[in-house]
Design an enzyme around this catalytic site. Structure first.
Site, mmCIF file in Angstrom:
data_model
loop_
_atom_site.group_PDB
_atom_site.id
_atom_site.type_symbol
_atom_site.label_atom_id
_atom_site.label_comp_id
_atom_site.label_asym_id
_atom_site.label_seq_id
_atom_site.Cartn_x
_atom_site.Cartn_y
_atom_site.Cartn_z
ATOM 1 N N ASP A 36 -4.566 -12.731 3.644
ATOM 2 C CA ASP A 36 -5.827 -12.150 4.127
ATOM 3 C C ASP A 36 -6.981 -12.442 3.169
ATOM 4 O O ASP A 36 -8.113 -12.055 3.449
ATOM 5 C CB ASP A 36 -5.702 -10.646 4.425
ATOM 6 C CG ASP A 36 -4.918 -9.880 3.399
ATOM 7 O OD1 ASP A 36 -4.502 -10.466 2.374
ATOM 8 O OD2 ASP A 36 -4.723 -8.662 3.609
ATOM 9 N N HIS A 91 0.815 -1.227 0.000
ATOM 10 C CA HIS A 91 0.000 0.000 0.000
ATOM 11 C C HIS A 91 0.847 1.275 0.000
ATOM 12 O O HIS A 91 0.306 2.366 -0.207
ATOM 13 C CB HIS A 91 -0.929 0.035 1.217
ATOM 14 C CG HIS A 91 -1.973 -1.044 1.209
ATOM 15 N ND1 HIS A 91 -2.874 -1.194 0.169
ATOM 16 C CD2 HIS A 91 -2.254 -2.043 2.093
ATOM 17 C CE1 HIS A 91 -3.661 -2.225 0.429
ATOM 18 N NE2 HIS A 91 -3.303 -2.760 1.578
ATOM 19 N N HIS A 124 -6.247 -7.117 -0.600
ATOM 20 C CA HIS A 124 -6.446 -5.691 -0.917
ATOM 21 C C HIS A 124 -5.700 -5.273 -2.177
ATOM 22 O O HIS A 124 -4.636 -5.815 -2.484
ATOM 23 C CB HIS A 124 -5.942 -4.827 0.246
ATOM 24 C CG HIS A 124 -6.574 -5.153 1.566
ATOM 25 N ND1 HIS A 124 -5.987 -5.980 2.499
ATOM 26 C CD2 HIS A 124 -7.767 -4.761 2.094
ATOM 27 C CE1 HIS A 124 -6.775 -6.078 3.559
ATOM 28 N NE2 HIS A 124 -7.858 -5.356 3.343
ATOM 29 N N ASP A 141 -2.671 -10.453 -2.443
ATOM 30 C CA ASP A 141 -3.218 -9.996 -1.158
ATOM 31 C C ASP A 141 -4.702 -9.671 -1.377
ATOM 32 O O ASP A 141 -5.129 -9.364 -2.491
ATOM 33 C CB ASP A 141 -2.442 -8.746 -0.703
ATOM 34 C CG ASP A 141 -2.844 -8.250 0.675
ATOM 35 O OD1 ASP A 141 -2.141 -8.589 1.643
ATOM 36 O OD2 ASP A 141 -3.854 -7.507 0.778
HETATM 37 C C1 SP5 Z 1 -1.172 -5.112 4.100
HETATM 38 C C2 SP5 Z 1 -2.633 -5.091 4.340
HETATM 39 O O1 SP5 Z 1 -3.287 -6.125 4.240
HETATM 40 N N1 SP5 Z 1 -3.192 -3.939 4.737
HETATM 41 C C3 SP5 Z 1 -4.571 -3.861 4.949
HETATM 42 C C4 SP5 Z 1 -4.969 -2.650 5.660
HETATM 43 C C5 SP5 Z 1 -6.455 -2.571 5.731
HETATM 44 N N2 SP5 Z 1 -6.923 -2.310 7.024
HETATM 45 C C6 SP5 Z 1 -8.228 -1.816 7.035
HETATM 46 C C7 SP5 Z 1 -9.115 -2.604 7.940
HETATM 47 C C8 SP5 Z 1 -9.075 -2.146 9.343
HETATM 48 C C9 SP5 Z 1 -9.974 -2.998 10.157
HETATM 49 N N3 SP5 Z 1 -9.328 -3.393 11.353
HETATM 50 C C10 SP5 Z 1 -10.130 -4.124 12.271
HETATM 51 C C11 SP5 Z 1 -9.355 -4.418 13.509
HETATM 52 C C12 SP5 Z 1 -10.221 -5.152 14.491
HETATM 53 N N4 SP5 Z 1 -9.449 -5.726 15.548
HETATM 54 ZN ZN ZN Z 2 -4.175 -7.002 2.624
#
Ligand code: SP5
Ligand code: ZN
Length: 333
Positions: free
Chosen positions: A277, A152, A190, A188
């Protein structure tokens, strides 16, 4: 298989702000420890420390002002989050630290930490050291167990837990060492907005990303089919945004189409940004990719004739992360 592991990554521990609430993040040091243990227990993996890469190389990928901003991190005693975003869309890094944070960080998930420069450089160095072993066909495949992740991070912005774009820096290293054509495949969950940004205008790098539709998931602003590259890079950027609940069979179909595009390009190297992920039980995922799915993905990629660099990106299901990694990696052994 040789694996590069960042020895000080645990010094980097973050929290994230979601909708104004400071929250425990999924991007924990345990992620790479779980993968490391699983590989060690399985056998067939040799762990190495990276050689710290040249800052000039990092400067070929990221802007100087941005790197200076990250480097100053040793002074910060607590997590630093952005407060004011750049409402002018200026091209130059502003003077004030509050403004710099708004200029160089695009979300509230990616704070600055005390040891950031050290750990980010080590993470990138894992990918660079791994890439060096591919040159001259010393190794067919090498795995960089990088943390923090990288895909990212744009030329001048951190975001999505990423600070330096590890895969892009390793790709630039391969170009410096004589490669004319490199394919990056990002699996990934994303969209790799950073990798896309960095190589958008060049035909030396083919970038293909398979990910959740940005209308539904992070990073929201990019990852659409219409983003095809520009200038000499036009036609060398591909995005495959996918709907929720996509299963192994449907995902494999997209992967096979991506591989066809890569074969047509005839790269000298393949760089795979690997995120676990997209796994069905991942806490931030809405795909239905199983452990066997990762094995099938690994099989398809390991059959290809290219020297291959595997760079770790996301993946947050601590319970099964080791199994995800083994399912994906064992076909390469
Ligand atoms: C490298 C990568 O996979 N980055 C992804 C970043 C996206 N994060 C956004 C989602 C945030 C939600 N987090 C929830 C945490 C709950 N414990
Ligand atoms: Zn990711």
């Amino acid at each position: 298989m040789i694996v590069y592991y960042p020895p000080n990554h645990y010094l980097h521990q973050i929290l994230e702000v979601i909708n104004g609430v400071i929250t425990i993040t999924d991007e924990s040091p345990e992620r790479v420890e779980v993968i490391k243990s699983a590989l060690q227990e399985h056998g067939g993996f040799i762990f190495k420390k990276p050689d710290i890469c040249n800052e000039k190389l990092i400067g070929q990928v990221h802007d100087k002002d941005y790197l200076n901003f990250l480097k100053n991190s040793q002074d910060w005693q607590r997590l630093e989050f952005p407060s004011v975003s750049d409402y002018t869309k200026k091209s130059k890094s502003p003077a004030h630290f509050i403004a710099k944070k708004g200029f160089h960080i695009f979300d509230t998930y990616t704070p600055l930490t005390k040891n950031l420069w050290l750990v980010a450089k080590e993470s990138a160095s894992c990918a660079v050291s791994a890439s060096n072993l591919l040159v001259g066909k010393k190794e067919k495949v090498v795995y960089a167990l990088s943390r923090p992740p990288g895909h990212h991070a744009t030329k001048n912005m951190a975001g999505g837990y990423c600070y330096l774009n590890n895969a892009a820096i390793a790709t630039q290293n391969l170009i410096n060492r004589g490669a004319k054509k490199i394919a990056i495949l990002d699996i990934d969950f994303h969209h790799c907005n950073g990798t896309q940004d960095i190589f958008y205008q060049t035909n030396k790098v083919l970038t293909i990303s398979i990910h959740a539709d940005p209308n539904r998931k992070f990073p929201y602003f990019t990852g659409f089919k219409s983003e095809i590259g520009s200038g000499p890079g036009k036609g060398y950027n591909y995005n495959f945004p996918l709907p929720e609940k996509i299963n192994d069979r449907q995902y494999l179909k997209i992967l096979v189409s991506s591989i066809k595009i890569i074969k047509k390009y005839k790269p000298e190297y393949l760089v795979v940004s690997v995120g676990f992920d997209s796994y069905e039980k991942d806490p931030i995922c809405d795909f239905s990719i199983s452990l066997n799915g990762f094995n099938l993905i690994g099989k398809e990629l390991s059959k290809l004739p290219y020297q291959t660099l595997l760079v770790q990106e996301g993946g947050y299901c601590l319970k099964d992360l080791g199994k995800c990694a083994l399912s994906f990696l064992t076909p390469f052994l």
